[in-house]
Design a protein around this motif. Structure first.
Motif, mmCIF file in Angstrom:
data_model
loop_
_atom_site.group_PDB
_atom_site.id
_atom_site.type_symbol
_atom_site.label_atom_id
_atom_site.label_comp_id
_atom_site.label_asym_id
_atom_site.label_seq_id
_atom_site.Cartn_x
_atom_site.Cartn_y
_atom_site.Cartn_z
ATOM 1 N N LEU A 5 64.639 32.652 25.401
ATOM 2 C CA LEU A 5 64.698 34.098 25.646
ATOM 3 C C LEU A 5 64.839 34.390 27.145
ATOM 4 C CD1 LEU A 5 61.883 35.014 23.138
ATOM 5 C CD2 LEU A 5 64.244 35.842 23.003
ATOM 6 N N HIS A 6 65.503 35.487 27.470
ATOM 7 C CA HIS A 6 65.512 35.964 28.849
ATOM 8 C C HIS A 6 64.131 36.535 29.179
ATOM 9 C CE1 HIS A 6 69.685 35.394 29.855
ATOM 10 N NE2 HIS A 6 70.046 35.900 28.680
ATOM 11 N N LEU A 7 63.771 36.507 30.467
ATOM 12 C CA LEU A 7 62.436 36.949 30.896
ATOM 13 C C LEU A 7 62.540 37.987 32.003
ATOM 14 C CD1 LEU A 7 60.784 33.397 31.304
ATOM 15 C CD2 LEU A 7 60.899 34.784 29.226
ATOM 16 N N VAL A 8 61.825 39.102 31.818
ATOM 17 C CA VAL A 8 61.701 40.126 32.864
ATOM 18 C C VAL A 8 60.248 40.591 32.858
ATOM 19 C CG1 VAL A 8 64.111 40.890 32.615
ATOM 20 C CG2 VAL A 8 62.321 42.073 31.333
ATOM 21 N N ALA A 9 59.818 41.282 33.902
ATOM 22 C CA ALA A 9 58.461 41.841 33.914
ATOM 23 C C ALA A 9 58.396 43.024 34.869
ATOM 24 C CB ALA A 9 57.437 40.782 34.359
ATOM 25 N N HIS A 10 57.609 44.030 34.479
ATOM 26 C CA HIS A 10 57.261 45.088 35.425
ATOM 27 C C HIS A 10 56.359 44.464 36.491
ATOM 28 C CE1 HIS A 10 58.754 47.725 32.352
ATOM 29 N NE2 HIS A 10 58.333 48.837 32.927
ATOM 30 N N VAL A 30 60.463 35.016 35.837
ATOM 31 C CA VAL A 30 61.344 36.086 35.360
ATOM 32 C C VAL A 30 62.669 36.083 36.118
ATOM 33 C CG1 VAL A 30 59.410 37.548 34.672
ATOM 34 C CG2 VAL A 30 60.449 37.851 36.939
ATOM 35 N N GLU A 31 63.679 36.669 35.451
ATOM 36 C CA GLU A 31 65.025 36.740 36.038
ATOM 37 C C GLU A 31 65.282 38.072 36.725
ATOM 38 O OE1 GLU A 31 67.788 35.030 32.770
ATOM 39 O OE2 GLU A 31 65.801 35.255 31.881
ATOM 40 N N ARG A 32 64.533 39.107 36.359
ATOM 41 C CA ARG A 32 64.633 40.417 37.027
ATOM 42 C C ARG A 32 63.220 40.948 37.197
ATOM 43 N NH1 ARG A 32 68.932 42.382 32.792
ATOM 44 N NH2 ARG A 32 67.184 43.469 31.822
ATOM 45 N N ILE A 33 63.059 41.842 38.177
ATOM 46 C CA ILE A 33 61.784 42.531 38.374
ATOM 47 C C ILE A 33 61.986 44.001 38.006
ATOM 48 C CG2 ILE A 33 60.134 43.332 40.121
ATOM 49 C CD1 ILE A 33 59.787 40.374 39.642
ATOM 50 N N ASP A 34 61.165 44.507 37.108
ATOM 51 C CA ASP A 34 61.238 45.931 36.754
ATOM 52 C C ASP A 34 60.391 46.735 37.745
ATOM 53 O OD1 ASP A 34 62.996 45.594 34.566
ATOM 54 O OD2 ASP A 34 61.336 44.626 33.498
ATOM 55 N N ALA A 61 66.085 38.688 48.136
ATOM 56 C CA ALA A 61 67.470 38.840 48.612
ATOM 57 C C ALA A 61 68.221 37.530 48.467
ATOM 58 C CB ALA A 61 67.480 39.310 50.063
ATOM 59 N N SER A 62 67.600 36.429 48.863
ATOM 60 C CA SER A 62 68.345 35.162 48.863
ATOM 61 C C SER A 62 68.648 34.719 47.436
ATOM 62 C CB SER A 62 67.601 34.077 49.643
ATOM 63 O OG SER A 62 66.469 33.666 48.920
ATOM 64 N N GLU A 63 67.786 35.054 46.486
ATOM 65 C CA GLU A 63 68.039 34.647 45.092
ATOM 66 C C GLU A 63 68.744 35.738 44.280
ATOM 67 O OE1 GLU A 63 64.599 32.850 43.242
ATOM 68 O OE2 GLU A 63 64.216 31.626 45.022
ATOM 69 N N ARG A 64 69.069 36.841 44.943
ATOM 70 C CA ARG A 64 69.716 37.991 44.258
ATOM 71 C C ARG A 64 68.963 38.365 42.977
ATOM 72 N NH1 ARG A 64 72.035 41.470 47.002
ATOM 73 N NH2 ARG A 64 73.442 42.256 45.429
ATOM 74 N N ILE A 65 67.629 38.427 43.071
ATOM 75 C CA ILE A 65 66.805 38.878 41.938
ATOM 76 C C ILE A 65 66.937 40.407 41.868
ATOM 77 C CG2 ILE A 65 64.462 39.044 40.990
ATOM 78 C CD1 ILE A 65 65.167 36.143 41.256
ATOM 79 N N ALA A 66 67.393 40.918 40.735
ATOM 80 C CA ALA A 66 67.595 42.366 40.624
ATOM 81 C C ALA A 66 66.265 43.098 40.481
ATOM 82 C CB ALA A 66 68.483 42.675 39.433
ATOM 83 N N LEU A 67 66.210 44.287 41.066
ATOM 84 C CA LEU A 67 65.096 45.217 40.866
ATOM 85 C C LEU A 67 65.624 46.380 40.039
ATOM 86 C CD1 LEU A 67 63.631 45.529 44.501
ATOM 87 C CD2 LEU A 67 63.120 43.804 42.766
ATOM 88 N N LEU A 118 75.167 49.841 43.500
ATOM 89 C CA LEU A 118 74.145 49.990 42.452
ATOM 90 C C LEU A 118 74.741 49.746 41.066
ATOM 91 C CD1 LEU A 118 72.400 53.119 43.981
ATOM 92 C CD2 LEU A 118 71.245 50.925 43.527
ATOM 93 N N ALA A 119 75.925 50.308 40.834
ATOM 94 C CA ALA A 119 76.558 50.116 39.517
ATOM 95 C C ALA A 119 77.027 48.674 39.357
ATOM 96 C CB ALA A 119 77.719 51.091 39.351
ATOM 97 N N HIS A 120 77.593 48.123 40.423
ATOM 98 C CA HIS A 120 78.028 46.723 40.392
ATOM 99 C C HIS A 120 76.835 45.805 40.102
ATOM 100 C CE1 HIS A 120 80.928 43.538 41.472
ATOM 101 N NE2 HIS A 120 79.854 42.899 41.935
ATOM 102 N N ASN A 121 75.717 46.051 40.791
ATOM 103 C CA ASN A 121 74.502 45.250 40.569
ATOM 104 C C ASN A 121 74.040 45.346 39.116
ATOM 105 O OD1 ASN A 121 74.451 44.723 43.326
ATOM 106 N ND2 ASN A 121 72.768 46.134 43.776
ATOM 107 N N SER A 122 74.171 46.550 38.530
ATOM 108 C CA SER A 122 73.642 46.732 37.169
ATOM 109 C C SER A 122 74.379 45.830 36.182
ATOM 110 C CB SER A 122 73.707 48.207 36.739
ATOM 111 O OG SER A 122 75.030 48.621 36.442
ATOM 112 N N PHE A 123 75.680 45.670 36.366
ATOM 113 C CA PHE A 123 76.423 44.759 35.481
ATOM 114 C C PHE A 123 76.093 43.305 35.819
ATOM 115 C CE2 PHE A 123 79.360 48.535 35.368
ATOM 116 C CZ PHE A 123 79.024 48.893 34.080
ATOM 117 N N ALA A 124 76.068 42.994 37.129
ATOM 118 C CA ALA A 124 75.803 41.609 37.544
ATOM 119 C C ALA A 124 74.447 41.132 37.018
ATOM 120 C CB ALA A 124 75.847 41.512 39.066
ATOM 121 N N ALA A 125 73.446 42.035 37.023
ATOM 122 C CA ALA A 125 72.077 41.655 36.639
ATOM 123 C C ALA A 125 71.845 41.712 35.141
ATOM 124 C CB ALA A 125 71.084 42.574 37.348
ATOM 125 N N SER A 126 72.840 42.195 34.391
ATOM 126 C CA SER A 126 72.647 42.291 32.944
ATOM 127 C C SER A 126 72.716 40.896 32.328
ATOM 128 C CB SER A 126 73.711 43.200 32.327
ATOM 129 O OG SER A 126 74.937 42.495 32.225
#
Ligand code: ADE
Ligand code: ZN
Length: 347
Positions: free
Chosen positions: A200-205, A224-228, A244-250, A317-325
């Motif tokens: 499973l993919h992993l995210v967390a607030h 986790v792969e993204r931070i909420d 920043a270096s790991e491009r972890i999306a917020l 912001l929109a580009h990031n949203s697709f990249a981080a999906s």
């Protein structure tokens, strides 16, 4: 690297609305509008402790996360049958499509429902069917992320995972939400490790109200792969360098942060500073029925309040949203190509 064309500031509101985007932080129970809460209560023969829709809406005055969660869980108690979950998710997806959301990764809180005797099957099947129908009828892509409630125990989370295992093909990942402070990510280390084994993919607030340390442990302990949210990250320079270096999306939610008093007003929101620090921020609605706006309102209001935000930031912001999906790479690229076309058309 693509650079968006120069866009006059007065064209920005239309562009923010028109640009294709992914929504990566939406709690489906937080899309339940007061009108639908009353309609479902009536359909299910339940009595609400509010006289009418206006009285319920008046109760939406929050001082912090917990004051919101108390009302949010009460609102979700009208959901009983598969059709209720279907109707809620189908309504959200129709609304999101109007905001040019091409893809949504939707959180759901099964423990809120299973604790009331609603089965996991009822919850997941209703939500999943809505996602399928919305793809067929509206062309909007979506997937589901099961969130564990962090104010409940590790044992409860493991039991929830067990109940969800027969439906593994119907959700793509797990998240962690509810009351943050006092419930650090470490509490769910073993549950997340098991979810990782299951593919499973992993995210967390993390870092909504809680400290930067919770973001570190979401990354290092939960993996986790993204931070909420993650808006508290700027308090820790080493953490900013890591993100920043790991491009972890917020997955940032400006109107949520405003309504839950994380920032005193939108003009003080740190979205621009997050972007300028090189962080992969995105804009999302969190609980749009409670916080006064769906995703395009989040874009419109934060851009209006923070004039330093530019068209280039909108594109990022929109580009990031697709990249981080968690969508396949080919689909991300197709959406990003559509994004570039929208910018060219607004130049
Ligand atoms: N559940 C729904 N919205 C939430 C938020 N903003 N933070 C934590 N848990 C939530
Ligand atoms: Zn959230």
């Amino acid at each position: 690297m693509y650079t968006p064309p120069p866009i006059a500031r007065e064209r920005l509101p239309a562009l923010l609305a028109a640009m294709p985007k992914a929504e990566l932080h939406i709690h489906i129970e937080g899309s339940l509008e007061p009108e639908m809460i009353f309609a479902l209560a009536q359909r299910n023969g339940l009595t609400l402790p509010y006289a009418d829709v206006e009285a319920l809406r008046r109760a939406y005055a929050f001082s912090d996360l917990q004051s919101f969660l108390d009302i949010y869980y009460a609102g979700a108690s009208v959901l009983l049958h598969e059709q209720d979950f279907y109707d809620m998710a189908r309504a959200y997806l129709a609304r999101a499509a109007m905001d040019n959301v091409a893809h949504a990764e939707i959180f759901f809180d099964p423990q809120t429902h299973t604790a009331r005797g609603v089965s996991m099957e009822t919850v997941i099947n209703g939500l999943h069917r809505a996602c399928q129908d919305a793809q067929a009828e509206l062309g909007i892509s979506s997937s589901l992320i099961l969130c564990f409630l962090r104010h409940l125990s590790e044992e409860d989370a493991f039991a929830t995972l067990e109940h969800a295992q027969p439906f593994l093909g119907r959700f793509i990942g797990v998240g962690l939400d509810s009351s943050e402070v006092g419930h650090p990510p470490e509490k769910f280390a073993r549950v997340f490790a098991r979810c990782r084994e299951l593919g499973l993919h992993l995210v967390a607030h993390a870092g909504e109200e809680g400290p930067p340390e919770y973001i570190w442990s979401a990354l290092d302990v939960l993996k986790v792969e993204r931070i909420d949210h993650g808006v508290q990250a700027l308090r820790d320079a080493a953490l900013v360098r890591r993100l920043a270096s790991e491009r972890i999306a917020l997955t940032v939610c400006p109107l949520s942060n405003l309504k839950l008093c994380v920032f005193p007003d939108l003009a003080q929101h740190n979205l621009k500073r997050l972007l300028d620090a090189g962080l992969a921020a995105t804009v999302n609605s969190d609980d749009p029925a409670y916080f006064g706006g769906y995703i395009n309102q989040n874009f419109a209001q934060v851009f209006a309040a923070v004039p330093e935000l530019t068209a280039r930031d909108a594109w990022q912001l929109a580009h990031n949203s697709f990249a981080a999906s968690f969508a396949p790479e080919a689909r991300k690229r197709a959406w990003q190509d559509r994004l570039a076309e929208t910018f060219a058309a607004h130049a």
